[in-house]
Design a protein around this motif. Structure first.
Motif, PDB file in Angstrom:
ATOM      1  N   MET A   1       0.838  -1.173   0.000  1.00  0.00           N
ATOM      2  CA  MET A   1       0.000   0.000   0.000  1.00  0.00           C
ATOM      3  C   MET A   1       0.892   1.249   0.000  1.00  0.00           C
ATOM      4  O   MET A   1       1.855   1.326   0.752  1.00  0.00           O
ATOM      5  CB  MET A   1      -0.880  -0.010   1.244  1.00  0.00           C
ATOM      6  CG  MET A   1      -1.857   1.117   1.309  1.00  0.00           C
ATOM      7  SD  MET A   1      -3.103   0.702   2.563  1.00  0.00           S
ATOM      8  CE  MET A   1      -3.457   2.301   3.155  1.00  0.00           C
ATOM      9  N   PRO A   2       0.592   2.231  -0.897  1.00  0.00           N
ATOM     10  CA  PRO A   2       1.456   3.409  -0.971  1.00  0.00           C
ATOM     11  C   PRO A   2       1.339   4.270   0.278  1.00  0.00           C
ATOM     12  O   PRO A   2       0.342   4.215   1.000  1.00  0.00           O
ATOM     13  CB  PRO A   2       0.926   4.159  -2.201  1.00  0.00           C
ATOM     14  CG  PRO A   2      -0.489   3.702  -2.362  1.00  0.00           C
ATOM     15  CD  PRO A   2      -0.520   2.297  -1.843  1.00  0.00           C
TER      16      PRO A   2
ATOM     17  N   ARG B   1       0.666   7.438   2.565  1.00  0.00           N
ATOM     18  CA  ARG B   1      -0.449   8.375   2.538  1.00  0.00           C
ATOM     19  C   ARG B   1      -0.016   9.662   1.838  1.00  0.00           C
ATOM     20  O   ARG B   1       1.057  10.207   2.101  1.00  0.00           O
ATOM     21  CB  ARG B   1      -0.870   8.681   3.965  1.00  0.00           C
ATOM     22  CG  ARG B   1      -2.158   9.403   4.075  1.00  0.00           C
ATOM     23  CD  ARG B   1      -2.513   9.549   5.522  1.00  0.00           C
ATOM     24  NE  ARG B   1      -1.639  10.548   6.123  1.00  0.00           N
ATOM     25  CZ  ARG B   1      -2.073  11.690   6.637  1.00  0.00           C
ATOM     26  NH1 ARG B   1      -3.338  11.967   6.659  1.00  0.00           N
ATOM     27  NH2 ARG B   1      -1.231  12.541   7.153  1.00  0.00           N
TER      28      ARG B   1
ATOM     29  N   GLN C   1      -3.310  11.555  -9.263  1.00  0.00           N
ATOM     30  CA  GLN C   1      -4.111  10.463  -9.837  1.00  0.00           C
ATOM     31  C   GLN C   1      -3.201   9.336 -10.305  1.00  0.00           C
ATOM     32  O   GLN C   1      -3.479   8.157 -10.074  1.00  0.00           O
ATOM     33  CB  GLN C   1      -4.933  11.004 -11.014  1.00  0.00           C
ATOM     34  CG  GLN C   1      -5.778   9.953 -11.690  1.00  0.00           C
ATOM     35  CD  GLN C   1      -6.527  10.537 -12.896  1.00  0.00           C
ATOM     36  OE1 GLN C   1      -6.610  11.740 -13.088  1.00  0.00           O
ATOM     37  NE2 GLN C   1      -7.043   9.659 -13.715  1.00  0.00           N
TER      38      GLN C   1
ATOM     39  N   GLU D   1      -1.934   7.311  -7.345  1.00  0.00           N
ATOM     40  CA  GLU D   1      -2.971   6.408  -6.823  1.00  0.00           C
ATOM     41  C   GLU D   1      -3.194   5.220  -7.751  1.00  0.00           C
ATOM     42  O   GLU D   1      -3.288   4.085  -7.295  1.00  0.00           O
ATOM     43  CB  GLU D   1      -4.270   7.178  -6.615  1.00  0.00           C
ATOM     44  CG  GLU D   1      -4.214   8.113  -5.425  1.00  0.00           C
ATOM     45  CD  GLU D   1      -5.526   8.838  -5.188  1.00  0.00           C
ATOM     46  OE1 GLU D   1      -6.576   8.384  -5.688  1.00  0.00           O
ATOM     47  OE2 GLU D   1      -5.502   9.871  -4.488  1.00  0.00           O
ATOM     48  N   GLU D   2      -3.280   5.484  -9.056  1.00  0.00           N
ATOM     49  CA  GLU D   2      -3.530   4.403 -10.017  1.00  0.00           C
ATOM     50  C   GLU D   2      -2.393   3.392 -10.049  1.00  0.00           C
ATOM     51  O   GLU D   2      -2.620   2.193 -10.194  1.00  0.00           O
ATOM     52  CB  GLU D   2      -3.741   4.976 -11.419  1.00  0.00           C
ATOM     53  CG  GLU D   2      -5.063   5.690 -11.584  1.00  0.00           C
ATOM     54  CD  GLU D   2      -5.196   6.389 -12.930  1.00  0.00           C
ATOM     55  OE1 GLU D   2      -4.230   6.372 -13.730  1.00  0.00           O
ATOM     56  OE2 GLU D   2      -6.270   6.963 -13.169  1.00  0.00           O
ATOM     57  N   GLN D   3      -1.161   3.885  -9.908  1.00  0.00           N
ATOM     58  CA  GLN D   3       0.003   3.006  -9.964  1.00  0.00           C
ATOM     59  C   GLN D   3       0.353   2.420  -8.606  1.00  0.00           C
ATOM     60  O   GLN D   3       1.185   1.513  -8.517  1.00  0.00           O
ATOM     61  CB  GLN D   3       1.218   3.760 -10.532  1.00  0.00           C
ATOM     62  CG  GLN D   3       1.015   4.277 -11.943  1.00  0.00           C
ATOM     63  CD  GLN D   3       0.728   3.167 -12.919  1.00  0.00           C
ATOM     64  OE1 GLN D   3       1.445   2.163 -12.972  1.00  0.00           O
ATOM     65  NE2 GLN D   3      -0.326   3.325 -13.705  1.00  0.00           N
ATOM     66  N   GLY D   4      -0.245   2.968  -7.554  1.00  0.00           N
ATOM     67  CA  GLY D   4       0.053   2.477  -6.210  1.00  0.00           C
ATOM     68  C   GLY D   4       1.488   2.744  -5.798  1.00  0.00           C
ATOM     69  O   GLY D   4       2.123   1.914  -5.146  1.00  0.00           O
ATOM     70  N   ILE D   5       2.004   3.919  -6.196  1.00  0.00           N
ATOM     71  CA  ILE D   5       3.388   4.272  -5.858  1.00  0.00           C
ATOM     72  C   ILE D   5       3.406   5.580  -5.077  1.00  0.00           C
ATOM     73  O   ILE D   5       2.437   6.324  -5.045  1.00  0.00           O
ATOM     74  CB  ILE D   5       4.284   4.381  -7.115  1.00  0.00           C
ATOM     75  CG1 ILE D   5       3.769   5.470  -8.073  1.00  0.00           C
ATOM     76  CG2 ILE D   5       4.391   3.035  -7.823  1.00  0.00           C
ATOM     77  CD1 ILE D   5       4.677   5.725  -9.263  1.00  0.00           C
ATOM     78  N   SER D   6       4.540   5.847  -4.473  1.00  0.00           N
ATOM     79  CA  SER D   6       4.706   7.063  -3.687  1.00  0.00           C
ATOM     80  C   SER D   6       5.318   8.161  -4.547  1.00  0.00           C
ATOM     81  O   SER D   6       5.853   7.907  -5.635  1.00  0.00           O
ATOM     82  CB  SER D   6       5.634   6.790  -2.499  1.00  0.00           C
ATOM     83  OG  SER D   6       6.946   6.515  -2.975  1.00  0.00           O
TER      84      SER D   6
ATOM     85  N   ARG E   1       8.897   7.376  -5.112  1.00  0.00           N
ATOM     86  CA  ARG E   1       9.134   6.382  -6.165  1.00  0.00           C
ATOM     87  C   ARG E   1       8.995   7.016  -7.549  1.00  0.00           C
ATOM     88  O   ARG E   1       9.803   6.743  -8.439  1.00  0.00           O
ATOM     89  CB  ARG E   1       8.158   5.205  -6.012  1.00  0.00           C
ATOM     90  CG  ARG E   1       8.323   4.144  -7.056  1.00  0.00           C
ATOM     91  CD  ARG E   1       9.659   3.428  -6.936  1.00  0.00           C
ATOM     92  NE  ARG E   1       9.740   2.395  -7.953  1.00  0.00           N
ATOM     93  CZ  ARG E   1      10.854   2.049  -8.589  1.00  0.00           C
ATOM     94  NH1 ARG E   1      11.999   2.616  -8.282  1.00  0.00           N
ATOM     95  NH2 ARG E   1      10.839   1.119  -9.514  1.00  0.00           N
TER      96      ARG E   1
END
Length: 139
Positions: free
Chosen positions: A1-2, A4, A21, A24-29, A32
């Protein structure tokens, strides 16, 4: 989970909202994305906020990682900085047109040409898109 997100959506420019966006879509920080793009994290974070002017190089690096054309990011980064269109103008503003062209090309699986099209090809495409000479508008 990325991690917050610490940047608030309402504090972001249109480019910043796209970046959030993407995260969130890629689940990265953000860290990253900065690492993948080769952009220092403070610069990437700063590019998200309203009123900032990311450099062309920052936009090019970011576009590569986000699998977008850099001109799409330019239109978002500089949205609202160009003089407002007259109230009677419709939604055919340049930035909207550019984004729709790139979005349609992506949907069709097309990539931008590697060689700039000739003026003749550009003129023909503009006419096919509905552009008209000024003297034709009043007729």
């Amino acid at each position: 989970m990325p991690a917050r997100l610490q940047i608030k959506y309402e504090d972001c420019s249109p480019l910043g909202r796209l970046i959030l966006q993407h995260l969130e879509e890629q689940g990265i920080s953000m860290n990253r994305l900065a690492e993948l793009s080769g952009i220092p994290q403070p610069r990437l974070r700063g590019a998200c906020f309203k009123g900032t002017c990311p450099t062309p190089e920052t936009l090019r690096k970011l576009a590569r990682v986000m699998d977008m054309h850099h001109l799409e990011l330019y239109t978002l980064a500089y949205e609202g900085r160009i003089e407002k269109l007259p109230e009677d103008a419709n939604d055919n503003s340049l930035d909207v047109l550019m984004r729709e062209m790139f979005e349609t090309a992506r949907e069709m699986g097309l990539t931008p040409p590697t060689i700039r099209p000739s003026k003749a090809k550009i003129r023909k495409a503009l006419m096919e898109l509905g552009f008209r000479a000024k003297d034709e508008e009043s007729a």
